[in-house]
Write an enzyme that holds these catalytic residues in place. Sequence first.
Site, PDB file in Angstrom:
ATOM      1  N   ASP A   1       0.907  -1.182   0.081  1.00 27.26           N
ATOM      2  CA  ASP A   1       0.119   0.158   0.053  1.00 27.26           C
ATOM      3  C   ASP A   1       0.632   1.173   0.035  1.00 27.26           C
ATOM      4  O   ASP A   1       0.369   2.494  -0.628  1.00 27.26           O
ATOM      5  CB  ASP A   1      -0.967   0.035   0.986  1.00 27.26           C
ATOM      6  CG  ASP A   1      -0.534  -0.049   2.501  1.00 27.26           C
ATOM      7  OD1 ASP A   1       0.851  -0.402   2.509  1.00 27.26           O
ATOM      8  OD2 ASP A   1      -1.224  -0.117   3.397  1.00 27.26           O
TER       9      ASP A   1
HETATM   10  C1  LAN Z   1       3.904  -0.384  10.171  1.00 30.77           C
HETATM   11  C2  LAN Z   1       3.685   0.901   9.787  1.00 30.77           C
HETATM   12  C3  LAN Z   1       3.195   1.173   8.386  1.00 30.77           C
HETATM   13  C4  LAN Z   1       2.162   0.025   7.896  1.00 30.77           C
HETATM   14  C5  LAN Z   1       1.205   0.441   6.935  1.00 30.77           C
HETATM   15  C6  LAN Z   1       1.751   0.928   5.573  1.00 30.77           C
HETATM   16  C7  LAN Z   1       0.026   1.499   7.409  1.00 30.77           C
HETATM   17  C8  LAN Z   1       0.326  -0.832   6.540  1.00 30.77           C
HETATM   18  O1  LAN Z   1      -0.795  -0.529   5.755  1.00 30.77           O
HETATM   19  C9  LAN Z   1       1.298  -2.017   6.103  1.00 30.77           C
HETATM   20  C10 LAN Z   1       1.887  -2.290   7.307  1.00 30.77           C
HETATM   21  C11 LAN Z   1       2.954  -1.126   7.855  1.00 30.77           C
HETATM   22  C12 LAN Z   1       4.142  -1.112   6.975  1.00 30.77           C
HETATM   23  C13 LAN Z   1       3.777  -1.436   9.219  1.00 30.77           C
HETATM   24  C14 LAN Z   1       3.952  -2.799   9.679  1.00 30.77           C
HETATM   25  C15 LAN Z   1       4.433  -3.135  10.987  1.00 30.77           C
HETATM   26  C16 LAN Z   1       5.268  -1.909  11.635  1.00 30.77           C
HETATM   27  C17 LAN Z   1       6.586  -1.885  10.900  1.00 30.77           C
HETATM   28  C18 LAN Z   1       4.516  -0.714  11.604  1.00 30.77           C
HETATM   29  C19 LAN Z   1       3.166  -0.854  12.399  1.00 30.77           C
HETATM   30  C20 LAN Z   1       5.178   0.264  12.187  1.00 30.77           C
HETATM   31  C21 LAN Z   1       5.819  -0.383  13.468  1.00 30.77           C
HETATM   32  C22 LAN Z   1       5.864  -1.981  12.925  1.00 30.77           C
HETATM   33  C23 LAN Z   1       6.905  -2.756  13.408  1.00 30.77           C
HETATM   34  C24 LAN Z   1       6.682  -4.253  13.332  1.00 30.77           C
HETATM   35  C25 LAN Z   1       7.445  -2.547  14.959  1.00 30.77           C
HETATM   36  C26 LAN Z   1       8.157  -3.498  15.421  1.00 30.77           C
HETATM   37  C27 LAN Z   1       7.685  -4.499  16.087  1.00 30.77           C
HETATM   38  C28 LAN Z   1       8.057  -5.832  15.922  1.00 30.77           C
HETATM   39  C29 LAN Z   1       6.931  -6.729  16.624  1.00 30.77           C
HETATM   40  C30 LAN Z   1       8.948  -6.268  15.315  1.00 30.77           C
END
Ligand code: LAN
Length: 729
Positions: free
Chosen positions: A458
């Site tokens: 996305d």
């Molecule tokens: C994010 C942030 C953005 C988010 C969107 C683009 C909004 C979504 O549509 C797809 C998934 C994604 C890219 C996403 C995946 C997981 C993230 C990177 C996070 C929520 C921000 C932080 C999180 C990450 C996993 C944090 C670290 C924690 C662990 C469990 C390793």
Amino acid sequence: RSSVDSDDHDAKRPRLQESTDKARWRLRSEGGRHTWHYLEDDEAAKEWPQSYADKYYLGMPLELPELPKATNPLDAVRNGLTFFEKLQLPEGHWGCEYGGPMFLLPGVVIARYVTKNPVPWYYATEIKNYLFARANPVDGGWGLHIEGESTMLGTTLNYTTLRLVGVEADHPVMVKARATMHKMGGAICAPHWAKFWLTVLGIMKWDIVNPVPPELWLLPDWVPIAPWRWWIHMRQVFLPMSYLWSKKWQAEETDLIRELRKELFVEDWDKIDWAGNRNTIHPNDNYHPKTAFLNTVNWLLVNIWNPVFRVKYLVDKAEAWASELIDMEDENTDYSDLAPVNAAMNTVCCYVRDGPGAYSVRRHVERLDEVLWVNAEGMLCNGTNGVQCWDTAFAIQAIMDAGLTEDPRWRPMLIKSLEFLEDQQIRENVKDQDKCYRHPRKGAWAFSNKDQGYAVSDCVSEALKSVIILQKTPGFPTLIDDQRIFDAVDTMLTYQNPSGACSSYETPRAGQWMEVLNAAEVFGNIMVEYEYPECTTAVLTTLSLFKKHWPNHRTDEIDSFITRAVKWIKSDQKPHGGWYGNWGICFTYATMFALESLASVGETYETSKYAKKGCDFLISKQREDGGWSESYKACETGEYVEHPTGSQVVMTAWALIGLIKAKYPNIEPIKMGIKLIMDRQQPNGEWLQEAIEGVFNKSCMISYPNYKFVFPLKAMGLFAKRYPDEKVV
Ligand code: LAN
């Protein structure tokens, strides 16, 4: 180890102050990389004055003039943009305090402590202030995320972090936190990730950490549980963890570590049964209890595999391959790494392997700065190294939806945004893509910046949509030529699953059954990629737009993609008419995207029973004051839950966008929502922060502060375009 050494190490601990001088902080952005700087030198501070953005993030007064009161939504949009434009960074994007999770900052501070790169006093001071401000007001502990109840993950790690940055054990905040920690059973009740970090620090012994064998990386690719099949965040965390577990590495023992051994436990440290407490966990942390299968595997690993089969040859081979994969991740991201969790762990791995002065360690420590953020409360750790591309894409769309792209007043802001997206497009796949199990990314955009460089379905879609919109508007330059647009589309097309849905970073490489190996306890649904309505709808909406402008590029594939995606989106609609959101809260967020995407293929309230049902769902949740107010609890429970503090601006905007895009026929409820958003707008054009907006892995919340600008602007703009003569007063 001599005690002289350890005294030396402790002597390097930062000198804590009450507070820093907020007027000395500056945010620098270079190529989309954000770092905060504290200018101790008066001359330097004078030469580099604080910008509006700096002051805004730091919670300092901006002293902006009041704008003429808006009497219609379009004027409210203009007022909002006037404010939001002030926050645009010179490179064309927006900064973002991306906090929420409470387990990230400890990783950064611990990695710096054990690699003997202690944080400077101004970081330490503001880290202390932030954690103090975020301690649970009732029991003094910390949760998994800022709105959650106290957990052992949050409490043990943040308590330790405070001690590492220099807070004394007898400080009242610490006394209170310690009492809660002890009441909850002490650190032996912490989950796996906390046990891992505390063991690396030398506060625990490796026997208390459930096995993380790097040997798994030696499994042939065809093996169903092979780690390359796991969700990228899990395997990138498992990787450095497995390396350190295998080495049983622990930091140099210091006086402070010896003190923490006394503070974190209820028991006498020398008498703790480490191996016997591997599975001890407090119920607040046990969101996803380990399966009987995993417990059996762990038992076999500890009692049979490790003592009998874990021979040197195998260990060396596994460590060498893990080490190589770590290097590839570091090289592909220039040491930024996927997210702060693995960035902190990779830092420690490089220290262990390459030694203190190594470039790999220095570069890691430098880049760890990019996840730190300063706000009014202090210094926190962002969930990623920023939200640059994502927020910029939505800002452009908001202006477009308001019909203001051609208004010269906003052109400088938009051109800068376009230039930023141009600069941030990823131009090549990663080196040795298959060897390190990466998904194609040529032509894509990442969520944050191209240094991190992880394509997400996305993120590519939203950025590409914005680029197309602008470049097709008269008066805008074509910075990204057709071939680069096709590259983006080609990558987007790789994201569809057999079901028609899209996932996040990759297509799923194994089924949900892999959750039987979920060892993290604190999160649900983390082991593999799932199918996400937000991701699927974003790709769909963008492909629909692309097709209008380039009807001849891969026509059949795009048509078939669209048909299959629409079918999946319909199948994912819940019986009540909403869609469950995985990355924003919750049904309101996903229903907005679903309705927008259905509208992009011509399915609206009057023509589609799915769109109608979606609208009816939203309308059924509207509150008396015209707003919407879903709570994060909905993500955990799977049921729509109202937020206790009432209507929220962002929620209201999401619902309105869905309704307007779906051409909901009755203007009255929409108008009420618009009025609520306009009433909440401040005289200077801004909106104030309300409840948290985002989520991941069902249980962890995360802030998207720019949403309170981009979505209200978009909702009001769409309204103004659809009902140009409507006044809302
Ligand atoms: C994010 C942030 C953005 C988010 C969107 C683009 C909004 C979504 O549509 C797809 C998934 C994604 C890219 C996403 C995946 C997981 C993230 C990177 C996070 C929520 C921000 C932080 C999180 C990450 C996993 C944090 C670290 C924690 C662990 C469990 C390793």
